[in-house]
Enzyme design. Sequence first.
Site, mmCIF file in Angstrom:
data_model
loop_
_atom_site.group_PDB
_atom_site.id
_atom_site.type_symbol
_atom_site.label_atom_id
_atom_site.label_comp_id
_atom_site.label_asym_id
_atom_site.label_seq_id
_atom_site.Cartn_x
_atom_site.Cartn_y
_atom_site.Cartn_z
ATOM 1 N N GLU A 115 0.837 -1.209 0.000
ATOM 2 C CA GLU A 115 0.000 0.000 0.000
ATOM 3 C C GLU A 115 0.866 1.251 0.000
ATOM 4 O OE1 GLU A 115 -0.844 1.712 3.990
ATOM 5 O OE2 GLU A 115 -2.743 0.688 3.615
ATOM 6 N N ASP A 166 -5.903 -2.735 -2.674
ATOM 7 C CA ASP A 166 -5.781 -1.282 -2.764
ATOM 8 C C ASP A 166 -4.425 -0.872 -3.318
ATOM 9 O OD1 ASP A 166 -4.616 -2.197 -0.353
ATOM 10 O OD2 ASP A 166 -4.878 -0.249 0.613
#
Length: 467
Positions: free
Chosen positions: A79, A132
């Site tokens: 991330e 993500d």
Amino acid sequence: MKRILILRCVIALFVTSATAQVAQIDFSNTTYAYGIKPSNSSNADIEAAYTSWRATFATACSNGRYRIKFDAPNETVSEGIAYGMLLSAYANDKVLFDGLWLYYQDFSNANGVMHWKIRECSEILGRNGAADAELDAAMALMVADAKWGFTDTIDYEAAAKALIATIKRHEVEAGTHVLKPGDVWGGSENTNPSYFATGYFRAYGAYTNDEAFWNAVADKSYAIINANLTKQNAVYNLVSDWCEADGDYSEIVPWAFDAGRSYNYDAARTPWRIAIDYLWYGTSDALAYLDLCNAFVNAKGGFNQIFPGYRQTGTPITTAFRDPTFTGAYATAAMSVTNQNYVNAAYAELKRQTTSAYFGATLRTIYMFVLSGNGYNPIAFQDNGNTLGTASPETVPFTIFPNPTAEVINMRFKTADTHTISVLSLQGQSVLQYVHTGGQFTLNVGGLKAGVYFLKANGSTQKFIKL
């Protein structure tokens, strides 16, 4: 969107024990197709946020690799690499961007996604992907393609399209269009609403000529958000950190805070994700969610009364401090209103709130980029058919707005000569043609199918999106 070159500077930063130069930082401060920006943001604010973030969290490995320090500084998560790619692409910081992308690839699994946690520059601590990270990395590669094209040894377009295809294959549940939280787990039984980058999905579709699939993923994302809010009797926008696709609480994340049932550090990102969809595409589903966000801020008494985490009933988890992770996401949601004072207040509070924590400091910088116009849609942001990093406003013979558009595009020429104007499909076929004399022309594109087109005039070509 009109590109205005605001800031170009060369600065030197100390990263770990070595000096690394940040060359040609370029903040574009775009005007979005929808929404309004704060009028009290400044170039100095954005530069300071980025350079401080870079100096604190970006550190070099060997062979040109860079990583982003996590809460434990000897660790890096996928991330963080993706957030760093987003920031460095929008800031025109190619050295850092390329180093982060190389690091991402060095630690990719057999599916082509990065293992989610790494110790420094060598050891895998947490295996397999977090969706993500892939979503932000793919968008960052699209920005890099728009800015730099194919330079040196990295073909950003090919890399972006390959990663988007990987997300489609491994991180979207087959047959349901539910976004999985990773490549090897989740789906209808567990998903994360703060991963629902609905604006990205629309851009992926246009970029890869796969609109039907990616629009369906966006639509499913809104269905899940609305189901969760409804089933859990949530107030305002307070979606839970984790949930099932039908809106029920997930049963497979007992390790999460409150078993994923609160609006906490995962869910806090949801307003930012949805704000992008509105700023880029003006989506009605996005606006409906952002209206809930703004109603919540007003109900709480303003941005300085937003606390880090809430039960879905609206009760704060703590009132001991403020955190830009939460405040900044609501600040991006504020861009959907027409009240300039309200948007300015959102920006002022975000600027005031600082933190040394990896997550909050990184997201604060991303939010400030979005608020200042440096979180633009790379597909809609093309100058003179060139890459964004090399085009100069002085060389562009015409500008277009709004972009994307559903009905009309306004063309503003630098001269009042006679202009031959063509609208071309992605395959290069002429679908509309006009001859116009004067400095401004309004082109009706309402009859075109939704998709990506090129507008050609005076030897210049610009890309636009028909909604």
